[in-house]
Design a protein around this motif. Structure first.
Motif, short mmCIF file in Angstrom:
data_model
loop_
_atom_site.label_atom_id
_atom_site.label_comp_id
_atom_site.label_asym_id
_atom_site.label_seq_id
_atom_site.Cartn_x
_atom_site.Cartn_y
_atom_site.Cartn_z
N GLU A 115 37.41 50.73 96.48
CA GLU A 115 36.94 50.90 97.60
C GLU A 115 37.90 51.08 98.63
N GLU A 116 38.72 50.00 99.01
CA GLU A 116 39.44 50.00 100.08
C GLU A 116 40.60 51.11 99.87
N TYR A 117 40.97 51.45 98.94
CA TYR A 117 42.21 52.21 98.66
C TYR A 117 41.69 53.80 99.06
N ARG A 118 40.43 54.04 98.66
CA ARG A 118 39.82 55.18 98.89
C ARG A 118 39.67 55.60 100.45
N SER A 119 38.89 54.57 100.93
CA SER A 119 38.70 54.62 102.28
C SER A 119 39.67 54.41 103.20
N ARG A 120 40.88 54.02 102.91
CA ARG A 120 41.91 53.60 103.81
C ARG A 120 42.96 54.83 103.76
N TRP A 121 43.22 55.16 102.43
CA TRP A 121 44.31 55.95 102.08
C TRP A 121 44.25 57.39 101.19
N GLY A 122 42.67 57.59 100.83
CA GLY A 122 42.35 58.46 99.94
C GLY A 122 42.84 58.26 98.55
N LEU A 123 43.31 57.21 98.16
CA LEU A 123 43.76 56.99 96.71
C LEU A 123 42.54 56.48 95.90
N VAL A 124 42.52 57.07 94.56
CA VAL A 124 41.67 56.86 93.49
C VAL A 124 42.15 56.01 92.71
N TRP A 125 41.44 55.06 92.20
CA TRP A 125 41.80 54.06 91.04
C TRP A 125 40.91 54.76 89.78
N THR A 126 41.40 55.25 88.67
CA THR A 126 40.58 55.45 87.39
C THR A 126 40.53 54.30 86.79
N THR A 127 39.79 54.63 85.63
CA THR A 127 39.54 53.35 84.65
C THR A 127 40.68 52.71 84.08
N PRO A 128 40.73 51.49 84.04
CA PRO A 128 41.98 50.76 83.66
C PRO A 128 41.99 50.80 82.13
N PHE A 129 43.15 50.63 81.56
CA PHE A 129 43.77 50.79 80.60
C PHE A 129 43.01 50.00 79.68
N GLY A 130 42.56 48.53 79.91
CA GLY A 130 42.05 47.78 79.14
C GLY A 130 42.57 46.53 78.71
N PHE A 131 43.65 46.23 79.31
CA PHE A 131 44.45 44.82 79.33
C PHE A 131 44.69 44.48 80.47
N ASN A 132 44.96 42.94 80.48
CA ASN A 132 45.28 42.00 81.73
C ASN A 132 46.42 41.54 81.48
N ASN A 133 47.57 42.13 82.48
CA ASN A 133 48.84 41.74 82.22
C ASN A 133 49.06 40.48 83.41
N THR A 134 48.82 39.39 83.20
CA THR A 134 48.79 38.45 84.27
C THR A 134 50.26 37.81 84.31
N PHE A 135 50.57 37.22 85.16
CA PHE A 135 51.87 36.19 85.16
C PHE A 135 51.80 35.23 83.91
N ALA A 136 53.02 35.13 83.54
CA ALA A 136 53.16 34.23 82.47
C ALA A 136 54.29 33.16 82.80
N ILE A 137 53.87 31.92 83.08
CA ILE A 137 54.91 31.04 83.50
C ILE A 137 55.32 30.51 81.97
N ALA A 138 56.54 30.65 81.62
CA ALA A 138 57.20 30.59 80.56
C ALA A 138 58.22 29.68 80.28
N VAL A 139 58.19 29.00 79.01
CA VAL A 139 59.48 28.18 78.72
C VAL A 139 59.59 28.37 77.32
N ARG A 140 61.09 27.79 77.07
CA ARG A 140 61.27 27.81 75.58
C ARG A 140 60.35 27.01 74.79
N GLN A 141 60.01 27.48 73.50
CA GLN A 141 59.07 27.12 72.62
C GLN A 141 59.62 25.69 72.14
N ALA A 142 60.70 25.39 72.18
CA ALA A 142 61.38 24.21 71.55
C ALA A 142 60.98 23.11 72.68
N ALA A 143 61.31 23.61 73.90
CA ALA A 143 61.16 22.69 75.00
C ALA A 143 59.52 22.25 75.05
#
Length: 299
Positions: A115-143
């Motif tokens: 809604e905000e992208y369309r109303s403020r800048w005329g940009l359209v969000w299409t349907t998401p691909f289907g995955f969620n790429n969140t931040f991964a706070i990662a460490v070594r498996q051994a640690a």
């Protein structure tokens, strides 16, 4: 030849010249769809999938501006018209671009950015691909195994003895390190080292740093024997990836929207990790990966 402006008559040669000019204008740069991407593998790969999908379904010429830069570089590019579309992540748009605080559900975040992208800048969000790429706070498996680390809360008790390395954006974003450190009480042995996101995985695997903020769908996590810690306090918002398109492009070419709609909900988290691994671990060409995936998924 008589001057058309003076006589109001168009000769045979002039008519052909006008027709040629119209034809050239109709095939001008405004009808060339420019697809942009951020400066990491997944963004480049998704941009290539989007570009090939538009080419194969519409016949329109498509240009590529891959590896442009971070979120704000691509955001400026689409608003200025330097690119016509790129793949953005809902949580990134919600917090970094719109400056909202993290928190709402996936559906409410998507609705808000749409809604905000369309109303403020005329940009359209299409349907998401289907995955969620969140931040991964990662460490070594051994640690993780030796210190009994499963969650980010677990990390807090040994963080004072560890060194962190984070991407430039993560260090400054509203949904990045400052808020994460406050929520979990993270204090490292020294201020986190700022580095290019793509270099953080190797730095962690080689012991240059002890913890990074990667991407949960990155194929390098498994390949380099790294493990993502659970965000047990639910700090990060949802990050659903979706093409964001200039509304004027879809008005001129509704066939582009139909082509992009076919990509909706076609890639889950595991699929995206496999695709990323093909690029980052097996070093296959992005164009080849995109072409093979489209031929298999949307013949």
């Amino acid at each position: 030849m008589a001057d058309v402006r003076e006589t109001g008559q168009v000769g045979h040669g002039a008519r052909w010249a006008i027709f040629a000019l119209i034809a050239l204008t109709s095939c001008g740069p405004r009808d060339r769809i420019i697809v942009g991407a951020k400066n990491f593998t997944e963004s480049d790969l998704l941009a290539e999938i989007v570009a090939q999908q538009i080419e194969r379904r519409t016949g329109l010429p498509v240009g590529r501006k891959l590896h442009l830069g971070g979120t704000f570089v691509c955001d400026r590019a689409i608003k200025s018209g330097d690119i016509d579309l790129y793949v953005e992540y809902t949580g990134t748009a919600y917090t970094a671009v719109l400056n909202h605080s993290p928190g709402p559900s996936a559906d409410s975040v998507y609705q808000a950015v749409s809604e905000e992208y369309r109303s403020r800048w005329g940009l359209v969000w299409t349907t998401p691909f289907g995955f969620n790429n969140t931040f991964a706070i990662a460490v070594r498996q051994a640690a993780a195994d030796s210190h009994g680390l499963r969650t980010i809360s677990d990390l807090a008790r040994i963080a004072p003895r560890w060194k962190a390395g984070f991407g430039y954006e993560f260090l400054n974003r509203a949904d990045g390190f400052p808020g994460l450190a406050t929520m979990y009480g993270l204090r490292f042995s020294a201020p986190p080292t700022a580095m290019d996101l793509g270099l953080t995985y190797r730095a962690l695997a080689e012991g240059q740093v002890d913890v990074i903020a990667g991407n949960s769908t990155d194929g390098q996590l498994e390949a380099l024997h790294l493990v993502a810690l659970e965000d047990d306090r639910h700090y990060f918002p949802p990050y659903e990836a979706a093409p964001v398109v200039r509304g004027s492009v879809l008005e001129r070419h509704p066939e582009v929207q139909r082509a992009l709609a076919e990509l909706g909900r076609r890639i889950d988290d595991a699929d995206m990790r496999r695709l990323n691994a093909l690029a980052d671990v097996e070093h296959r060409d992005l164009r080849e990966i995109a072409r093979d995936w489209l031929a298999r998924t949307l013949p």
